[in-house]
Design an enzyme around this catalytic site. Structure first.
Site, PDB file in Angstrom:
ATOM      1  N   ASP A   1       0.833  -1.186   0.118  1.00 34.45           N
ATOM      2  CA  ASP A   1       0.055   0.035   0.181  1.00 34.45           C
ATOM      3  C   ASP A   1       0.823   1.264   0.126  1.00 34.45           C
ATOM      4  O   ASP A   1       2.077   1.131   0.161  1.00 34.45           O
ATOM      5  CB  ASP A   1      -0.843  -0.004   0.968  1.00 34.45           C
TER       6      ASP A   1
HETATM    7  C1  BGC Z   1      -5.052   3.368  -0.295  1.00 32.62           C
HETATM    8  C2  BGC Z   1      -5.067   2.290  -1.246  1.00 32.62           C
HETATM    9  C3  BGC Z   1      -4.971   2.969  -2.620  1.00 32.62           C
HETATM   10  C4  BGC Z   1      -3.476   3.548  -2.744  1.00 32.62           C
HETATM   11  C5  BGC Z   1      -3.323   4.324  -3.972  1.00 32.62           C
HETATM   12  C6  BGC Z   1      -3.837   4.111  -0.307  1.00 32.62           C
HETATM   13  O1  BGC Z   1      -3.873   5.403   0.405  1.00 32.62           O
HETATM   14  O2  BGC Z   1      -5.003   2.814   1.074  1.00 32.62           O
HETATM   15  O3  BGC Z   1      -6.391   1.489  -1.197  1.00 32.62           O
HETATM   16  O4  BGC Z   1      -5.120   2.106  -3.634  1.00 32.62           O
HETATM   17  O5  BGC Z   1      -3.522   4.619  -1.700  1.00 32.62           O
HETATM   18  O6  BGC Z   1      -4.072   5.568  -4.141  1.00 32.62           O
END
Ligand code: BGC
Length: 761
Positions: free
Chosen positions: A292
């Site tokens: 993540d």
């Molecule tokens: C989120 C993810 C997301 C990623 C990219 C993160 O803050 O938890 O679910 O895909 O950002 O935007």
């Protein structure tokens, strides 16, 4: 084109060019051979580059960056040290970066372009929680298909969806992104979304790779506070949290994303138990895992990694294959390999996984296959997509209450007062997590209502939605509407007083739920509750239409307001969907995918709880209950009404004993006893009376959507096999245990029609 780039193409061509997924073993073998050939000619730097993902970092079609972070990233891209980018959108920009990767780097390995396509790309479908309320797997698959059609036409070939985190906590803002509280429904929806995004052939130009996220446990953040500690038992992990993830693997999902949370003391990004043992080994997942955003470096703040180098070592050993924006893999892996802290085999494995998905997407055959600006123009906002999301939106609406037949609305000679800021808002209904979309593109409720021209609609705002009701979060430009201004009450009262019906559209701003949007209060924000009560004093014929990204506390409304419609955030076609439901052109059929608490103090609240040793109810103090509130939710999981009524009778079972490998049939008669044609989601729950570990009071194990004309009856059949009864037992395996089971069939998770059977082995 550089010489070595040509060599690469020759190697790949010699090995054949088909890139289909989910097809023959021959095709898989051929992709594996290509991956191996490519890996053989890659330098360590180039391998590390494939594991590095950057956020969009400069105006790609403008001049190249002259300094700072953007320049550093840009230079790395040119050196072949970037495997993927996210948050770059549209054919023009993606073509520009893809050209650099393909034409200016030594090997010309194409980028995989990821974006959060969560509920649509430009044409938006309802937020995922709303879609889950439809229980309509075909429609949900179609909604993901529409998202994939638009995203792929705009150059994206990978979405960070579906989020399949089960959650029992309405305080957690990200419940809007999931399918609610139930692992059975959640698994079916997770698989449907994967099928919708990926289609049956990933190498087509209009299918995109899906991501199951956030592996695992993120939905159980303590006290619903985003990113907080997760501390769940193995029992909950295996029986509740993991099943939807497993369902995505079975559906062929190509990537996984880990998460920000820890689980059992280990940040999941560093968990080899989850990523290596369960996902890659037990489940045989051969796609790749993306971290993540920054979650690799966050292991330092968690107190699990000493520093960036250590975090890198832990993440790689644990099976995190690609680094999203921690900037650590690109900086630290080489050193870790050279100092023999990491085995090159781990890098080769990660890179192979990433390359495999790129091959499957057909990116090596044609890195520009997603980059056709004519297709982009044609597909984005196509009328068929609008039609599709409208269908999805109507099916997502849940009728919570309808007394005095206030709904459906009469079509003529009515004066309708439409009240609430959200009724005339073309942005909020788009919901959160729609980073690719255009602002202010929703059909408003006001517009939808006005399209029924035989009635007079008078709009009055009444009050704004107070976006900032906890006084802490300032995250959006619309914060300027942060006030508790009641100056609009009078005008709203005046409009309401003489109306035949008042429709009040109240709830949350579109950005009030989502990531980082946890709330300790789940009431109607700001002065909306007061507005509702004030209007009620002058006119009791109120239809309350809720717009929200999570279950809300609506006790007062439930007691006083005759009709309540849960309309979530329904995307681009919001206003049309709501108007069609209010007028009865679509008879609502949605069912809640999450319990609605009576009070925030009941959270976590969910239907498949355990009985405890003191279940009650009893006329004394010492049983498991609250002294100031009921145990039951306001609206249970699976709850939802229709304009018609249904009667369940005649539950039958064809055999009272199930033997292993055999199944039995349970049937029930469903009759439409009302005056409208309507759909009902017939739900089947099973209670396992006792087990080697305690079992939930009941679990959803089947459902069917049945449409009936007034007076019509249908017998609905369910097959129950031994495999449906399996759970993660005291033996730490998935198995069923002999014993007695109760089946409940009905209209929601409080279903009472019941039969029993025995499982013998
Ligand atoms: C989120 C993810 C997301 C990623 C990219 C993160 O803050 O938890 O679910 O895909 O950002 O935007």
């Amino acid at each position: 084109m550089k010489k070595n780039c040509i060599i690469l193409i020759i190697i790949l061509t010699l090995n054949g060019c088909q890139t289909k997924t989910n097809t023959s073993n021959k095709t898989i073998d051929s992709i594996n051979t290509k991956v191996d050939s490519l890996l053989n000619i890659m330098t360590l730097d180039e391998k590390i580059g494939q594991m590095n993902q950057y956020n969009g970092f400069w105006d790609v079609t403008g001049p190249s960056p002259k300094g700072g972070d953007a320049k550093y990233k840009y230079d790395n891209l040119k050196k072949g040290l970037v495997g993927s980018m996210l948050n770059i959108r549209g054919v023009k920009d993606i073509t520009a970066v893809q050209k650099i990767a393909v034409e200016q780097t030594r090997l010309g390995i194409p980028l995989i372009i990821g974006n959060d396509v969560i509920h649509g790309y430009k044409t938006l479908s309802p937020i995922p929680l709303a879609e889950a309320a439809s229980w309509d797997l075909k429609e949900i698959e179609n909604s993901a298909r529409i998202a994939a059609l638009e995203a792929s036409a705009a150059g994206t070939n990978w979405t960070f969806a579906p989020m399949v985190d089960i959650s029992r906590d309405a305080r957690w803002g990200r419940v809007m992104e999931g399918a609610g509280e139930d692992p059975f429904l959640g698994s079916l929806i997770a698989a449907a979304r994967v099928r919708g995004f990926q289609g049956d052939d990933l190498s087509k130009h209009n299918t995109i790779a899906a991501t199951a996220k956030h592996f695992a446990g993120y939905g159980f953040s303590e006290s619903g506070r985003d990113y907080n500690t997760v501390d769940v038992s193995k029992n909950t992990l295996y029986n509740i949290i993991l099943p939807p993830f497993k369902a995505t693997v079975d559906a062929g999902v190509r990537t996984f994303m880990n998460g920000f949370n820890e689980l059992d003391g280990i940040p999941v990004t560093g968990s080899s138990f989850l990523q290596r043992d369960i996902l890659k080994s037990q489940w045989g997942f051969d796609g790749f895992v993306i971290s993540d955003w920054g979650s690799i470096s966050e292991m330092i703040a968690h107190g699990y990694a000493r520093d960036g180098k250590h975090a890198t070592e832990l993440a790689i050993k644990a099976g995190s294959d690609m680094d999203m924006e921690s900037h650590l893999y690109i900086k630290k892996i080489k050193d870790l390999i050279e100092s023999q802290k990491l085995d090159i085999k781990l890098i080769d494995d990660a890179v192979s996984r990433i390359l495999r998905v790129k091959f499957e997407l057909g990116l090596f055959d044609d890195p520009f296959k997603y980059l056709d600006s004519n297709r982009e123009k044609e597909v984005i906002y196509h009328p068929d997509n609008q039609k599709g999301v409208l269908e999805m939106a109507k099916k997502s609406i849940v009728l919570l209450k309808n007394e005095n037949q206030l709904l459906p609305l009469k079509r003529e000679n009515q004066t309708i007062a439409l009240i609430g800021a959200l009724a005339n808002d073309n942005n909020s209904p788009l919901g959160n997590w729609r980073t690719n979309s255009d602002n202010n593109t929703a059909v408003t409720v006001l517009e939808g209502m006005k399209s029924y021209q035989e009635n007079k609609v008078i709009y009055s705002k009444g009050a704004d939605v107070n976006l900032n009701d906890n006084g802490v979060v300032k995250f959006h430009e619309r914060v300027k509407i942060n006030n508790n201004d009641k100056s609009g009450f009078n005008a709203a009262r005046n409009v309401a007083r003489d109306a035949d019906v008042v429709i009040m559209v109240l709830g949350e701003d579109g950005f009030q739920s989502g990531e980082g949007r946890s709330r300790t209060k789940i009431d109607l924000p700001g002065v909306q509750q007061e507005l509702l009560e004030e209007i009620f004093k002058v006119n009791k014929n109120i239809v309350l239409v809720l717009m929200n990204g999570r279950p809300l506390n609506i006790n007062w409304a439930d007691k006083n307001i005759p009709s309540i419609v849960e309309a979530w955030q329904l995307g681009t076609q919001t206003g049309n969907a709501i108007a069609q439901v209010l007028y009865g052109d679509y008879n609502p059929s949605g069912k809640l995918p999450m319990s609605f608490p009576r009070n925030v103090g009941q959270i976590p609240i969910y239907y498949n709880y355990k009985n405890t040793g003191r279940p009650g109810p009893k006329n004394e103090v010492f049983w498991s209950h609250y002294n100031d509130e009921l145990n039951s939710p306001l609206y249970p999981f699976g709850y939802g009404l229709s304009y018609t009524t249904f009667e369940y009778t005649n539950i039958k079972i064809n055999n009272k004993i199930i033997k292993k490998d055999k199944s039995i049939n349970v049937s029930v008669d469903l009759k439409n006893t009302g005056i409208y044609k309507g759909k009902e989601v017939v739900q089947l729950y099973i209670k396992d009376r006792f087990g080697s570990v305690t079992r939930p009071v009941r679990e959803l194990k089947g459902f069917e959507i049945v449409e009936l004309n007034p007076g019509e009856t249908k017998t609905v059949n369910f097959e129950i096999s031994e495999s449906l009864l399996r759970f993660y037992s005291a033996n730490e395996i998935w198995e069923s245990e002999p014993g007695f089971f109760d089946i409940y069939i009905g209209t929601n998770s409080n279903a009472t029609l019941s039969v029993s059977f025995e499982l013998v082995k």
